[in-house]
Design an enzyme around this catalytic site. Structure first.
Site, mmCIF file in Angstrom:
data_model
loop_
_atom_site.group_PDB
_atom_site.id
_atom_site.type_symbol
_atom_site.label_atom_id
_atom_site.label_comp_id
_atom_site.label_asym_id
_atom_site.label_seq_id
_atom_site.Cartn_x
_atom_site.Cartn_y
_atom_site.Cartn_z
ATOM 1 N N CYS A 101 -3.700 -15.909 -11.657
ATOM 2 C CA CYS A 101 -4.392 -16.163 -12.935
ATOM 3 C C CYS A 101 -5.533 -15.188 -13.163
ATOM 4 O O CYS A 101 -6.711 -15.563 -13.159
ATOM 5 C CB CYS A 101 -4.909 -17.595 -12.941
ATOM 6 S SG CYS A 101 -3.572 -18.725 -12.612
ATOM 7 N N GLY A 136 -8.611 10.510 5.854
ATOM 8 C CA GLY A 136 -8.760 10.853 4.446
ATOM 9 C C GLY A 136 -7.612 11.593 3.808
ATOM 10 O O GLY A 136 -7.546 11.661 2.579
HETATM 11 N N1 LLP Z 1 -12.141 6.713 9.259
HETATM 12 C C1 LLP Z 1 -13.072 5.994 8.613
HETATM 13 C C2 LLP Z 1 -14.421 5.932 9.158
HETATM 14 C C3 LLP Z 1 -12.745 5.319 7.423
HETATM 15 O O1 LLP Z 1 -13.670 4.626 6.773
HETATM 16 C C4 LLP Z 1 -11.413 5.389 6.926
HETATM 17 C C5 LLP Z 1 -11.020 4.689 5.697
HETATM 18 C C6 LLP Z 1 -10.467 6.139 7.653
HETATM 19 C C7 LLP Z 1 -10.867 6.797 8.813
HETATM 20 C C8 LLP Z 1 -9.034 6.262 7.221
HETATM 21 O O2 LLP Z 1 -8.921 6.894 6.013
HETATM 22 P P1 LLP Z 1 -7.475 7.296 5.441
HETATM 23 O O3 LLP Z 1 -6.897 8.353 6.349
HETATM 24 O O4 LLP Z 1 -6.631 6.105 5.424
HETATM 25 O O5 LLP Z 1 -7.780 7.819 4.098
HETATM 26 N N2 LLP Z 1 -8.477 0.676 0.521
HETATM 27 C C9 LLP Z 1 -8.494 2.050 0.055
HETATM 28 C C10 LLP Z 1 -8.802 3.019 1.150
HETATM 29 C C11 LLP Z 1 -10.103 2.702 1.886
HETATM 30 C C12 LLP Z 1 -10.374 3.641 3.043
HETATM 31 C C13 LLP Z 1 -11.532 3.186 3.858
HETATM 32 N N3 LLP Z 1 -11.825 4.009 4.998
HETATM 33 C C14 LLP Z 1 -7.174 2.339 -0.651
HETATM 34 O O6 LLP Z 1 -6.314 1.470 -0.691
HETATM 35 O O7 LLP Z 1 -6.993 3.424 -1.214
#
Ligand code: LLP
Length: 415
Positions: free
Chosen positions: A343, A239
């Site tokens: 598109c 996160g």
């Molecule tokens: N752990 C779990 C259980 C998760 O669902 C996620 C991300 C992470 C770790 C990693 O999170 P990060 O460190 O990358 O924030 N497509 C979106 C982000 C979706 C994140 C989904 N889960 C974007 O492009 O901002």
């Protein structure tokens, strides 16, 4: 952007000139820096110092096996959410004993394969998943290690599409229901309960929501400890946000310090699942301007990358900086919407960007190393972009550009 810098007005990835790279590989293509990737992972690892920890990189952020392989070589663990991600990690040489498996919808076939690979831990997200996992482990004659992913009902103050720890989200088990589940879990002989986990959302730019969720996890840990449940780890998810525009997220070091300060005294290993903070700033998307046009008071730069290559602007109205690969001092600076050939009016990569452009110019879309290629598609029957990894003064094509034939290779007319 330390690994993407201008020299004599031309943008480089490490020591590779991006004009030359684009001429050889063609565009659109993703370009990643090995140096940046390794530095980010090490920053997490080093900040923990002597505190027992495991960094399980969230594969969904960027799942190219060359990237996974470099992380595996550093000793990284992995957070996966599908059998596809599991097989990628294994193909990349990742250690199954360092894999945690998250996700609300694990299919039986996926669970079987993960049991067979003997992964480290399943992050279980519902009571029914507990019983399914127990049955499948029994069938295979093994014990599955589990953590309960809890939903702490905390607002992470981020985009609603990437919020995961609120009670209206589908993720995790309501934290208030966990104590009541303990007897059930202990009665399932093929499960070994080793941890509690939580992931409240992505692109977090302040620490407060995370720290509040950790307080709830600590409280839960203490309740479970009093019930003599011998947990060995606490997983705080991923996160950590990055700076796309003007956000001021904590540094990796600051973030880890805060987690350590809150949890370091517990007799538990700390697991993190960072994705974006490891890969986002290690990559750019390189694209070329095809056409310029103006209508009414709008100027459009139509480039050869599109929402199918990089979905974040269309999906979240996300801002990613757009840089000229060659800085020019001649020509008129104008406000452009940078759009692709797809598109859909949502097909933009950036709006109102002040740039001096000519057809044929190259642009670099910043912070594209996470949730860039991994979210790309073939919409409008566009072959997916190539991916390139730069290592000092050399570059490797780590995913060939898809061909037109690849687009329909799995399809056939009925007989
Ligand atoms: N752990 C779990 C259980 C998760 O669902 C996620 C991300 C992470 C770790 C990693 O999170 P990060 O460190 O990358 O924030 N497509 C979106 C982000 C979706 C994140 C989904 N889960 C974007 O492009 O901002």
């Amino acid at each position: 952007m330390q690994y993407f810098k201008y020299h004599n007005s031309e943008l480089y990835a490490e020591e590779v000139n991006l004009v030359e790279l684009a001429n050889q590989v063609e565009t659109p293509c993703y370009v990643y820096s090995r140096g940046a990737l390794e530095e980010n992972w090490q920053a997490f690892h080093n900040a923990f110092a002597e505190t027992p920890h495991r960094i399980c990189y969230a594969v969904k952020a960027n799942s190219n096996i060359a990237i996974l392989n470099l992380l595996a070589r550093l000793g990284s663990g992995f957070d996966i959410v599908s059998q596809g991600e599991l097989e990628r990690v294994l193909a990349a040489g990742g250690n199954p004993q360092q894999i945690v498996f998250s996700g609300v919808g694990k299919k039986s076939s996926e669970i079987r394969r993960a049991l067979e690979a003997n992964i480290y831990c399943f992050n279980v997200e519902s009571p029914l998943e507990l019983t399914r996992l127990n049955t499948l482990a029994q069938e295979q004659g093994v014990i599955a290690r589990i953590a309960l992913r809890v939903n702490p009902n905390i607002d992470p103050q981020t985009h609603s599409y990437i919020t995961t720890g609120l009670k209206e989200n589908k993720f995790g088990i309501n934290i208030d229901q966990v104590a009541a589940l303990t007897d059930t879990i202990l009665s399932l002989p093929h499960l070994r309960w080793i941890g509690i986990a939580c992931h409240i959302g992505s692109q977090l730019t302040t620490l407060d929501p995370l720290l509040s969720s950790l307080d709830k996890l600590i409280e839960l840990y203490e309740t479970l400890r009093d019930k003599k449940i011998p947990l060995t780890h606490i997983n705080v998810g991923g996160g950590l946000g990055i700076r796309y525009k003007d956000e001021t997220p904590p540094t990796i070091d600051h973030y880890v310090q805060a987690v350590r300060d809150r949890l370091g005294k517990l007799p538990l290993e700390i697991i993190l699942e960072p994705g974006r903070a490891i890969t986002a700033n290690t990559g750019i998307l390189l694209t070329r301007v095809e056409y310029l046009k103006s209508s009414h008071d709008k100027n459009f730069a139509i480039v050869d990358a599109a929402m199918n290559d990089l979905m974040r602007p269309a999906l979240y109205q996300a801002w990613q900086d757009i840089l000229p690969v060659v800085k020019t001092t001649t020509g008129e600076e104008k406000q452009y919407d940078i759009v692709g050939p797809v598109c859909e009016s949502a097909d933009f990569l950036g709006k109102n960007r002040l740039l001096t452009l000519q057809p044929g110019d190259l642009l670099a879309i910043s912070s594209a190393g996470a949730y860039g290629f991994s979210m790309s598609s073939n919409y409008n029957s566009r072959p997916r972009a190539a991916e390139v990894l730069v290592d000092k003064d050399i570059f490797h094509i780590i995913r060939a550009r898809e061909t037109i034939r690849d687009l329909f290779a799995l399809e056939s007319p009925i007989g």
